[in-house]
Design an enzyme around this catalytic site. Sequence first.
Site, PDB file in Angstrom:
ATOM      1  N   SER A 170       0.848  -1.197   0.000  1.00 56.32           N
ATOM      2  CA  SER A 170       0.000   0.000   0.000  1.00 56.32           C
ATOM      3  C   SER A 170       0.876   1.237   0.000  1.00 56.32           C
ATOM      4  O   SER A 170       2.003   1.206   0.511  1.00 56.32           O
ATOM      5  CB  SER A 170      -0.885   0.016   1.247  1.00 56.32           C
ATOM      6  OG  SER A 170      -1.489   1.279   1.403  1.00 56.32           O
TER       7      SER A 170
ATOM      8  N   TYR B  33      -1.212  -0.960  10.245  1.00 53.65           N
ATOM      9  CA  TYR B  33      -1.461  -1.297   8.830  1.00 53.65           C
ATOM     10  C   TYR B  33      -0.246  -0.895   7.981  1.00 53.65           C
ATOM     11  O   TYR B  33       0.226  -1.677   7.150  1.00 53.65           O
ATOM     12  CB  TYR B  33      -2.733  -0.589   8.366  1.00 53.65           C
ATOM     13  CG  TYR B  33      -3.131  -0.837   6.928  1.00 53.65           C
ATOM     14  CD1 TYR B  33      -3.725  -2.034   6.540  1.00 53.65           C
ATOM     15  CD2 TYR B  33      -2.925   0.144   5.947  1.00 53.65           C
ATOM     16  CE1 TYR B  33      -4.110  -2.253   5.216  1.00 53.65           C
ATOM     17  CE2 TYR B  33      -3.305  -0.059   4.633  1.00 53.65           C
ATOM     18  CZ  TYR B  33      -3.897  -1.258   4.264  1.00 53.65           C
ATOM     19  OH  TYR B  33      -4.273  -1.464   2.953  1.00 53.65           O
TER      20      TYR B  33
END
Length: 250
Positions: free
Chosen positions: A141, A156
């Site tokens: 990401s 995350y």
Amino acid sequence: MLLQDKVAVISGAASPRGIGMATARLFASQGASVVILDLDETAAREAAGQLPAGNHLGLACNVASRRDCQQAAATTLAHYGHIDALINNAGITQPVRTLDIDPESWDRILDVNLRGVLYLSQAFLPSMRERKAGSIACMSSVSAQRGGGIFGGPHYSAAKAGVLGLAKAMAREFGPDNIRVNCVTPGLIQTDITGGKLTDELRQDIIKGIPLNRLGNAEDVANAYLFLASDLSAYITGAVIDVNGGMLIH
Ligand code: NAD
């Protein structure tokens, strides 16, 4: 047809508006047999049943469980004999700040996003090594590259940064076996992962920082996965492909 007669396994691919399902549709339309892995068996089967005609499978697999991953690989290999591409796509997120990350949340986010990439890769790598062929694409990401600040919390970002390191190390280790391992790093993609928690205000703020002036859609990422799964990327390994509309240019 970029994936004619190829077999591709995609984790986290039963969510109707998700990146995994968009990838499954695209791969099937390019001639691949697709194995959809997701938490719920019925959902995985139904998703496989919705793909363009072909010999597709839908299997239950929690990627954070080593046993599930080994079982999914055994079933897949019994059915097709081999696979050509593995897409480590499954993931979850949680919008919390550093001081609010409790041990359970840390484990949950790290287990699915990072441990899952290891376990599912471990399940399929031996058969790829035997054939001296294979492509693995892993979902990271932009949060890993810019330190979050979009939706997911620091755990995350940490998990997705871990994916970059893991994928690059696997690329180095398995290159001599003609197995390529690459990553994609999307910006904000319009799927259901945000669970309705992305406000319009935040969305507009994010778009202001995107040169291409829009959020991404699942197909934008599926196209990058297609490139990495196909022979178009035959000499590319250990690479990271940004799919972020220019949100991060580095
Ligand atoms: P999504 O929620 O639509 O899809 C995620 C899928 O993963 C779901 O089908 C879910 O059931 C499945 N899943 C969750 N836990 C699992 C587990 N333990 N085992 C197997 N499957 C599991 O979300 P999405 O946006 O399509 O996310 C796909 C991937 O893209 C994720 O790894 C996510 O972190 C990553 N990503 C998303 C964005 C974004 O903005 N949407 C940006 C960058 C990266």
